[in-house]
Design a protein around this motif. Structure first.
Motif, PDB file in Angstrom:
ATOM      1  N   ALA A   6      46.304  23.306  27.270  1.00  0.00           N
ATOM      2  CA  ALA A   6      45.389  22.793  28.296  1.00  0.00           C
ATOM      3  C   ALA A   6      44.048  22.403  27.680  1.00  0.00           C
ATOM      4  CB  ALA A   6      45.193  23.835  29.400  1.00  0.00           C
ATOM      5  N   GLN A  55      45.201  30.942  36.580  1.00  0.00           N
ATOM      6  CA  GLN A  55      46.494  31.620  36.547  1.00  0.00           C
ATOM      7  C   GLN A  55      46.600  32.655  35.428  1.00  0.00           C
ATOM      8  OE1 GLN A  55      49.151  28.278  36.262  1.00  0.00           O
ATOM      9  NE2 GLN A  55      49.160  27.924  38.458  1.00  0.00           N
ATOM     10  N   ILE A  56      46.041  32.341  34.246  1.00  0.00           N
ATOM     11  CA  ILE A  56      46.272  33.230  33.092  1.00  0.00           C
ATOM     12  C   ILE A  56      45.004  33.752  32.448  1.00  0.00           C
ATOM     13  CG2 ILE A  56      48.498  32.159  32.559  1.00  0.00           C
ATOM     14  CD1 ILE A  56      47.067  30.710  30.231  1.00  0.00           C
ATOM     15  N   THR A  81      49.874  28.154  26.309  1.00  0.00           N
ATOM     16  CA  THR A  81      49.585  27.364  27.506  1.00  0.00           C
ATOM     17  C   THR A  81      48.091  27.051  27.575  1.00  0.00           C
ATOM     18  OG1 THR A  81      51.421  28.393  28.674  1.00  0.00           O
ATOM     19  CG2 THR A  81      49.726  27.356  30.030  1.00  0.00           C
ATOM     20  N   PHE A  82      47.263  28.053  27.295  1.00  0.00           N
ATOM     21  CA  PHE A  82      45.811  27.874  27.281  1.00  0.00           C
ATOM     22  C   PHE A  82      45.403  26.829  26.237  1.00  0.00           C
ATOM     23  CE2 PHE A  82      41.937  29.294  24.977  1.00  0.00           C
ATOM     24  CZ  PHE A  82      40.995  28.991  25.944  1.00  0.00           C
ATOM     25  N   GLN A 140      43.346  20.475  35.754  1.00  0.00           N
ATOM     26  CA  GLN A 140      44.539  21.176  35.266  1.00  0.00           C
ATOM     27  C   GLN A 140      44.140  22.400  34.452  1.00  0.00           C
ATOM     28  OE1 GLN A 140      47.831  20.410  36.055  1.00  0.00           O
ATOM     29  NE2 GLN A 140      46.727  19.147  37.507  1.00  0.00           N
ATOM     30  N   PHE A 141      43.119  22.248  33.624  1.00  0.00           N
ATOM     31  CA  PHE A 141      42.629  23.381  32.828  1.00  0.00           C
ATOM     32  C   PHE A 141      42.131  24.498  33.742  1.00  0.00           C
ATOM     33  CE2 PHE A 141      39.320  25.789  30.749  1.00  0.00           C
ATOM     34  CZ  PHE A 141      39.997  26.218  29.619  1.00  0.00           C
ATOM     35  N   THR A 200      43.084  25.191  36.719  1.00  0.00           N
ATOM     36  CA  THR A 200      44.256  25.841  37.311  1.00  0.00           C
ATOM     37  C   THR A 200      44.895  26.811  36.317  1.00  0.00           C
ATOM     38  OG1 THR A 200      44.676  23.933  38.733  1.00  0.00           O
ATOM     39  CG2 THR A 200      46.531  25.415  38.341  1.00  0.00           C
ATOM     40  N   VAL A 201      45.064  26.373  35.083  1.00  0.00           N
ATOM     41  CA  VAL A 201      45.637  27.243  34.044  1.00  0.00           C
ATOM     42  C   VAL A 201      44.767  28.475  33.869  1.00  0.00           C
ATOM     43  CG1 VAL A 201      46.055  27.423  31.547  1.00  0.00           C
ATOM     44  CG2 VAL A 201      46.903  25.445  32.812  1.00  0.00           C
ATOM     45  N   GLU A 206      51.260  32.658  27.158  1.00  0.00           N
ATOM     46  CA  GLU A 206      50.076  32.247  27.904  1.00  0.00           C
ATOM     47  C   GLU A 206      49.010  31.666  26.975  1.00  0.00           C
ATOM     48  OE1 GLU A 206      52.117  35.416  30.279  1.00  0.00           O
ATOM     49  OE2 GLU A 206      51.453  35.299  28.212  1.00  0.00           O
TER      50      GLU A 206
END
Length: 186
Positions: free
Chosen positions: A69, A147-148, A65-66, A140-141, A143-144, A62
């Protein structure tokens, strides 16, 4: 009368191949289960909380992923000057930007380029391709983060003392997106 299905050698071969694929998938999931059980046993043996955190972070997808983004937003904001980035920041806060005279002159030039527009305050003009790219990356950021965010929050706070995680905080934009956010005059 129903027609009886004929079992041919081709059908038998197909069924054997399918059974082999299922067995392979089962063996793979069984291997993953064994690996997870070993990891769990290792964690149970560890008594030091710092060591547990190190193990957890080594496996923290995660966080990657962060950071990916964040980098996409920083790249999308790169062609924009700080005054335009500030307009985007306030737009994400649900506000218009009222700048000091110095930034106002910059924004007038940006309005001529089609990046921003004035309507009781400066707002992004998402008809411009650079603004759409920035908006897309920011969405998009967002959303990320939705989510996390809870998963990475503790690590974020430990590694970024004094900075709150979120698009509504200017120090976050300045530190992670590498832009200067001006204060609004309202």
């Amino acid at each position: 009368m129903k027609k009886k299905e004929v079992v041919t050698s081709e059908l038998v071969k197909e069924l054997r191949l399918e059974a082999a694929r299922y067995k392979e998938a089962f063996d793979k999931s069984d291997d993953e289960l064994v690996a997870l059980q070993k990891e769990n046993a290792q964690l149970r043996k560890v008594k030091d909380a710092v060591e547990v955190k190190a193990i957890d972070r080594a496996k923290m997808d995660e966080w990657d992923t962060f950071l990916d983004a964040v980098e996409k937003v920083a790249l999308a904001l790169k062609p924009l000057n700080n005054a335009v980035a500030t307009v985007l920041y306030y737009d994400y806060k649900g506000q218009s930007f009222i700048p000091e005279p110095q930034e106002r002159n910059i924004l007038i030039g940006d309005e001529n380029k089609g990046l921003v527009r004035f309507d009781q305050g400066w707002e992004p003009d998402y008809a411009h391709p650079d603004m759409r790219k920035a908006q897309y990356a920011l969405d998009q950021f967002k959303t990320v983060l939705r989510q996390i965010g809870d998963i990475i929050e503790e690590r974020f706070e430990e590694e970024n003392e004094g900075i709150r995680l979120g698009l509504e905080f200017s120090p976050f934009w300045e530190s992670f997106f590498r832009v200067k956010i001006y204060q609004t005059d309202i």
